[in-house]
Design a protein around this motif. Structure first.
Motif, short mmCIF file in Angstrom:
data_model
loop_
_atom_site.label_atom_id
_atom_site.label_comp_id
_atom_site.label_asym_id
_atom_site.label_seq_id
_atom_site.Cartn_x
_atom_site.Cartn_y
_atom_site.Cartn_z
N SER B 32 30.08 -63.75 -34.25
CA SER B 32 28.80 -64.47 -34.23
C SER B 32 29.02 -65.88 -34.73
O SER B 32 29.63 -66.09 -35.79
N ARG B 92 30.01 -65.91 -38.70
CA ARG B 92 29.73 -64.70 -39.47
C ARG B 92 31.02 -63.89 -39.56
O ARG B 92 31.70 -63.67 -38.56
N GLY B 96 30.28 -58.67 -41.60
CA GLY B 96 28.88 -58.84 -41.26
C GLY B 96 28.04 -59.48 -42.32
O GLY B 96 26.97 -60.01 -42.02
N GLN B 98 29.15 -61.84 -44.61
CA GLN B 98 29.66 -63.12 -45.08
C GLN B 98 29.47 -64.16 -43.99
O GLN B 98 29.73 -63.88 -42.81
N PHE B 99 29.03 -65.33 -44.39
CA PHE B 99 28.91 -66.44 -43.46
C PHE B 99 29.79 -67.57 -43.99
O PHE B 99 29.70 -67.92 -45.16
#
Lengths: 116, 111
Positions: B32, B92, B96, B98-99
Motif C-alpha cells: 500500500s 504501509r 499492516g 506501520q507506516f
C-alpha cells in the motif's frame, strides 16, 4: 470519508505545566493511533504508537514519562506533555486509520504547542 | 538504508507545467502506497492511494507504481500555484500497522 479530529489546534502554556491533546476518530474505530511531532521545516517524526486498551509503544529517544499516552477507547487517544519546557514547543499531529485492508492514515489538524 | 526515500528538492516548476515527484522504498513486500500533501503549518492530507502496478489517475494527479523497481511517483499536470506544498510519500509496512514516510519533496509552482 474517515475524519480525525484533534483538539486543541493551538495552546500556549507556561514552563512546568502539563498540556493534554485529544485525538478522536469521528466516523470509524481505531485500535491504533499514531502521534507525530514536527519542528519547523523538518519532516514528520513518529513519537509513539497508541494501542487501545494497552500501553503505547514509544520510538527510541522519546521519553514515555514525559509524553503520556492514553488510548481509553476505540475513538479516543490523548497525549499529555508533562512538565513542559520551551524545547517541547512543536507541532503535534495525531493520525489513525480504519480497519480496512490497505486503508491509509488520516491525520488530525495538528496542535501547535508553544511553551513560554 | 531508510525505508522510504524522496528527493527533498526544492522542486520548482512554472505554472501549467507537469511536476514529477519520485519515491523509492526498501521493503519489497509492501502493498500500500500513499501520497500526502502538506501545506506549511498544516497537517498532511491524503491525495492519492495506489496498490497495484501501473498508473492511477485522479483529476490532475497521477500516481505510478512499479513494485519490481520499488518505485512510486506522483505527477501533477497543469500545475497551479496552489499546488505549492511539501509532498510526502508513505508506504504501509508488511505487518499492516506501520507506516513509513519519506522526508518530503518541497514543490513550488511559479506563476
Amino acid at each position: 470519508g474517515a475524519v480525525v479530529s484533534q483538539h486543541p489546534s493551538w495552546v500556549i502554556c507556561k514552563s512546568g505545566t502539563s498540556v493534554k491533546i485529544e485525538c478522536r476518530s469521528l466516523d470509524f474505530q481505531a485500535t491504533t493511533m499514531f502521534w507525530y511531532r514536527q519542528f519547523p521545516k523538518q519532516s514528520l517524526m513518529l513519537m509513539a504508537t497508541s494501542n487501545e486498551g494497552s500501553k503505547a509503544t514509544y520510538e527510541q529517544g522519546v521519553e514515555k514519562d514525559k509524553f503520556l499516552i492514553n488510548h481509553a477507547s476505540l475513538t479516543l487517544s490523548t497525549l499529555t506533555v508533562t512538565s513542559a519546557h520551551p524545547e517541547d514547543s512543536s507541532f503535534y499531529i495525531c493520525s489513525a486509520r480504519d480497519q480496512g485492508t490497505g486503508s491509509p492514515l488520516h491525520f488530525g489538524n495538528g496542535t501547535r504547542l508553544t511553551v513560554t | 538504508q531508510k525505508e522510504v526515500e524522496q528527493n527533498s528538492g526544492p522542486l520548482s516548476v512554472p505554472e501549467g507545467a507537469i511536476a514529477s515527484l519520485n519515491c523509492t522504498y526498501s521493503d519489497r513486500g509492501s502493498q500500500s502506497f500513499f501520497w500526502y500533501r502538506q501545506y506549511s503549518g498544516k497537517s498532511p492530507e491524503l491525495i492519492m492511494s495506489i496498490y497495484s502496478n501501473g498508473d492511477k489517475e485522479d483529476g490532475r494527479f497521477t500516481a505510478q507504481l512499479n513494485k519490481a523497481s520499488q518505485y512510486v511517483s506522483l505527477l501533477i499536470r497543469d500545475s497551479q500555484p496552489s499546488d505549492s506544498a511539501t509532498y510526502l510519500c508513505a508506504v504501509r509496512g508488511v505487518t499492516g500497522n506501520q507506516f513509513y514516510f519519506g522526508t518530503g519533496t518541497s514543490l513550488t509552482v511559479i506563476p
